[in-house]
Design an enzyme around this catalytic site. Structure first.
Site, short mmCIF file in Angstrom:
data_model
loop_
_atom_site.label_atom_id
_atom_site.label_comp_id
_atom_site.label_asym_id
_atom_site.label_seq_id
_atom_site.Cartn_x
_atom_site.Cartn_y
_atom_site.Cartn_z
CG ASP A 139 76.89 5.72 83.11
OD1 ASP A 139 76.36 6.84 83.04
OD2 ASP A 139 77.07 4.98 82.13
CE1 TYR A 254 73.01 6.63 77.49
CE2 TYR A 254 74.52 4.97 76.64
CZ TYR A 254 74.27 6.06 77.45
OH TYR A 254 75.27 6.57 78.23
CG HIS A 308 79.38 10.54 84.32
ND1 HIS A 308 78.31 10.14 85.08
CD2 HIS A 308 79.62 9.52 83.45
CE1 HIS A 308 77.91 8.95 84.69
NE2 HIS A 308 78.69 8.54 83.72
#
Length: 328
Positions: A139, A254, A308
């Site tokens: 990730d 992010y 995921h």
């Protein structure tokens, strides 16, 4: 803050390496999830080291060539818990909490992945003395992993890149954020902290999110509403993300995607032997974003029956793939 390569004295204080934080209430339960796990504690130990003002937490154990694990969001070193015993039979494993996340304390000047890679290097090389190791990253941790392999190619024996399309020329950050509502939400300035502003909100947000990107979840066109994690696993992640500074650090991962796009576009192509692992159904969308920057992808595999959360949804397949690849 400028981040030079530095030596051991510039990066940290060796005295911090084995002792847990002495006074901080926020890290008093750093071993909460493993304290009573007798089998785990036979092999693995929690340790700390200071790297330029950030006290980094890592879990280590096993025998053999060094293998480093970097986690994603919203997780911590604990995402590797199920695969670590198998990996430790062939490797000395180091599962890190990224700077500012998990039970690491303190904040780097930025959460762009190039900066985080320098902190990881400060721990691995200057504090732990690792000159060569296999690197596994998942990730957003794989954003750090790519930057590390690009900047320090002589130190990475092999690289495993797990379920992370790479922002760059092939994938602008703006398009990356369009893949999921949470990427756009987490990127907003101040708004996430204002809306997810107490422990109950953190639980509601994370427990609502975990099923969405699990196998059969809405991110894969399914209707799954059950979490792939046990209550104990969920509680361990909540324990760390309930700390406001850790929650903010997660959002910063992010908010720095635009910088990551620029850094990745400018980065040296990685010619380290690479294994690419993705969720079921994600390989075709992920591989094109990597083709210009990871030039030696020797194997690319979708983990069966996994969304995921690869290392938790199908730990056996993940550990088997890593061991087979790192043994070559």
């Amino acid at each position: 803050m400028a981040l030079g390569a530095g030596g051991a004295l510039a990066w940290g204080t060796p005295d911090d390496r084995t002792s847990p934080p002495a006074t901080s209430a926020t890290t008093a339960s750093y071993d909460a999830a493993t304290r009573h796990d007798t089998e785990f504690n036979k092999t693995f130990k929690h340790k700390f080291a200071k790297v330029r003002g950030v006290r980094m937490h890592y879990v280590t154990g096993g025998t053999g060539p060094a293998l480093v694990l970097l986690h994603g969001w919203p997780q911590s070193w604990y995402e590797w818990r199920k695969v670590m015993p198998a990996l430790a039979k062939n490797h000395t494993v180091y599962a890190l909490d990224l700077p500012g996340l998990g039970d690491s304390e303190g904040s780097p000047p930025s959460f762009d992945k190039k900066t985080l890679a320098r902190y990881v290097d400060g721990l691995l090389r200057d504090e732990l003395g690792l000159d060569k190791f296999d690197l596994v990253a998942h990730d957003l941790g794989a954003g750090v992993g790519f930057q590390y392999a690009s900047r320090f190619p002589d130190r990475v024996r092999s690289y495993v890149h797990m379920d992370y399309p790479l922002p760059g020329r092939e994938l602008p950050a703006a398009r990356y954020r369009s893949f999921s509502w949470h990427m756009a939400f987490n990127s907003q300035k101040k708004i996430p902290e204002r809306l997810v502003d107490n422990p109950g909100d953190v639980r509601e947000y994370l427990t609502g999110f975990y099923p969405q990107v699990a196998f059969g979840g809405s991110a894969f066109g399914g209707t799954r509403t059950t979490s792939p994690f046990t209550r104990a696993e969920t509680n361990e992640y909540l324990r760390t993300y309930r700390r406001p500074e850790v929650l903010r650090a997660g959002f910063e991962l992010y908010r720095t995607l635009d910088q990551d796009e620029r850094d990745n576009a400018a980065a040296r192509t990685v010619d380290t032997p690479t294994l690419l692992l993705t969720a079921t159904g994600s390989l075709a969308a992920t591989r094109p974003t990597l083709k210009s920057k990871l030039s030696d992808i020797r194997r690319a595999v979708e983990i069966p029956q996994s969304g995921h959360w690869l290392a938790e949804e199908n730990a056996r397949a993940v550990s088997d793939e890593i061991l087979a690849f790192t043994s070559k």
